[in-house]
Design an enzyme around this catalytic site. Structure first.
Site, PDB file in Angstrom:
ATOM      1  CE  LYS A  23      -4.432   4.030   1.163  1.00 11.23           C
ATOM      2  NZ  LYS A  23      -5.136   3.102   0.238  1.00 11.23           N
ATOM      3  NE  ARG A  62       0.557   0.152  -0.578  1.00 13.63           N
ATOM      4  CZ  ARG A  62       0.070   1.313  -1.023  1.00 13.63           C
ATOM      5  NH1 ARG A  62       0.509   2.448  -0.550  1.00 13.63           N
ATOM      6  NH2 ARG A  62      -0.876   1.333  -1.931  1.00 13.63           N
ATOM      7  NE  ARG A  89      -7.540   6.232  -7.835  1.00 12.00           N
ATOM      8  CZ  ARG A  89      -6.910   5.789  -6.743  1.00 12.00           C
ATOM      9  NH1 ARG A  89      -7.242   6.255  -5.551  1.00 12.00           N
ATOM     10  NH2 ARG A  89      -5.959   4.881  -6.827  1.00 12.00           N
ATOM     11  NE  ARG A 145      -2.562   5.860  -9.077  1.00 11.95           N
ATOM     12  CZ  ARG A 145      -2.634   5.559  -7.791  1.00 11.95           C
ATOM     13  NH1 ARG A 145      -3.088   6.460  -6.927  1.00 11.95           N
ATOM     14  NH2 ARG A 145      -2.250   4.386  -7.355  1.00 11.95           N
ATOM     15  NE  ARG A 155      -2.934  -0.163  -7.280  1.00 19.05           N
ATOM     16  CZ  ARG A 155      -3.762   0.828  -7.618  1.00 19.05           C
ATOM     17  NH1 ARG A 155      -4.386   0.821  -8.781  1.00 19.05           N
ATOM     18  NH2 ARG A 155      -3.960   1.820  -6.782  1.00 19.05           N
TER      19      ARG A 155
HETATM   20  P1  AMP Z   1      -0.970   4.469  -3.757  1.00 12.23           P
HETATM   21  O1  AMP Z   1      -0.902   5.826  -4.346  1.00 12.23           O
HETATM   22  O2  AMP Z   1      -0.925   4.481  -2.251  1.00 12.23           O
HETATM   23  O3  AMP Z   1      -2.113   3.659  -4.298  1.00 12.23           O
HETATM   24  O4  AMP Z   1       0.362   3.700  -4.205  1.00 12.23           O
HETATM   25  C1  AMP Z   1       0.622   3.428  -5.569  1.00 12.23           C
HETATM   26  C2  AMP Z   1       1.794   2.452  -5.679  1.00 12.23           C
HETATM   27  O5  AMP Z   1       2.971   3.044  -5.104  1.00 12.23           O
HETATM   28  C3  AMP Z   1       1.612   1.139  -4.950  1.00 12.23           C
HETATM   29  O6  AMP Z   1       0.885   0.188  -5.716  1.00 12.23           O
HETATM   30  C4  AMP Z   1       3.078   0.718  -4.740  1.00 12.23           C
HETATM   31  O7  AMP Z   1       3.638   0.220  -5.941  1.00 12.23           O
HETATM   32  C5  AMP Z   1       3.748   2.051  -4.444  1.00 12.23           C
HETATM   33  N1  AMP Z   1       3.734   2.351  -2.996  1.00 12.23           N
HETATM   34  C6  AMP Z   1       3.065   3.353  -2.362  1.00 12.23           C
HETATM   35  N2  AMP Z   1       3.281   3.334  -1.035  1.00 12.23           N
HETATM   36  C7  AMP Z   1       4.093   2.267  -0.817  1.00 12.23           C
HETATM   37  C8  AMP Z   1       4.661   1.673   0.368  1.00 12.23           C
HETATM   38  N3  AMP Z   1       4.399   2.179   1.580  1.00 12.23           N
HETATM   39  N4  AMP Z   1       5.448   0.588   0.217  1.00 12.23           N
HETATM   40  C9  AMP Z   1       5.714   0.080  -0.996  1.00 12.23           C
HETATM   41  N5  AMP Z   1       5.200   0.558  -2.150  1.00 12.23           N
HETATM   42  C10 AMP Z   1       4.402   1.643  -2.062  1.00 12.23           C
END
Ligand code: AMP
Length: 190
Positions: free
Chosen positions: A14, A89, A128, A134, A146
């Site tokens: 993404k 989400r 990654r 991360r 996740r």
């Molecule tokens: P990402 O960078 O999209 O992989 O998000 C990393 C982490 O941020 C996720 O595993 C969640 O803990 C949190 N997170 C990101 N976007 C959301 C969302 N829309 N709702 C809830 N938690 C989020």
């Protein structure tokens, strides 16, 4: 406005594909994960709260996430449109987004869902981790969590957009350029 939800499990591409889309269509990229990580780096109250969930691979609570997203959208009143990356989400987030966009007299045009199978996701995220720094990418147990959270809480959001005839599935396997080309043609077809 061209408002796009770029959807998919962790590691689907993404973030990478968002960069290509903003360049071609002049959109504003809103990644909730990126905003949370910036808050963690800046040691804000929101960052401390978000970190306690992110480190375990859990979702940050809806109310916090929705309020944060809303204030990010309002920072760009002149935008030609947004790419929502990592949001919504949950179904509650999708409903809140619809309500909020309708207040601004706009709507989501399309959900583009990158489809990648689980084994491939695990390999991509571990790779990654070598460059992303991360913590949630480096630990296979957190990655599994996740992916489970995605399957249980996030994947159902597809039906929300299917019911509105806005759902487009994109094969997320192949070269980065191939996948970009699939996304461009899906957007150009709407
Ligand atoms: P990402 O960078 O999209 O992989 O998000 C990393 C982490 O941020 C996720 O595993 C969640 O803990 C949190 N997170 C990101 N976007 C959301 C969302 N829309 N709702 C809830 N938690 C989020």
């Amino acid at each position: 406005m061209l408002n796009v939800v770029l959807f998919g499990p962790p590691g689907a591409g993404k973030g990478t594909q968002s960069e290509r889309l903003i360049e071609k269509y002049g959109l504003v990229h809103l990644s909730t994960g990126d905003v949370f990580r910036a808050n963690i780096k800046g040691e804000t109250e929101l960052g401390t709260l978000a970190k306690s969930y992110m480190d375990k691979g859990q979702l940050v609570p809806d109310e916090v996430t929705i309020n944060m997203l809303r204030s990010e959208v309002l920072k760009h009143p002149e935008s030609k449109g947004f790419i929502f990356d990592g949001f919504p989400r949950t179904n509650a987030q999708a409903t809140a987004l619809d309500n909020f966009l309708s207040e601004l007299n706009t709507t989501i045009r399309v959900m583009l869902a990158l489809e990648v199978e689980e084994n491939e996701l695990m390999q991509r995220l571990l790779k990654r981790a070598e460059v992303s720094g991360r913590a949630d990418d480096a630990n296979p147990e957190i990655i599994k969590n996740r992916i489970a959270v995605y399957n249980n809480e996030t994947a159902p959001v597809k039906s929300f957009y299917q019911a509105q005839n806005k759902f487009v599935s994109i094969d997320g396997i192949g070269s980065i350029d191939d996948i970009t080309a699939r996304l461009f043609s899906a957007i150009d077809a709407i």
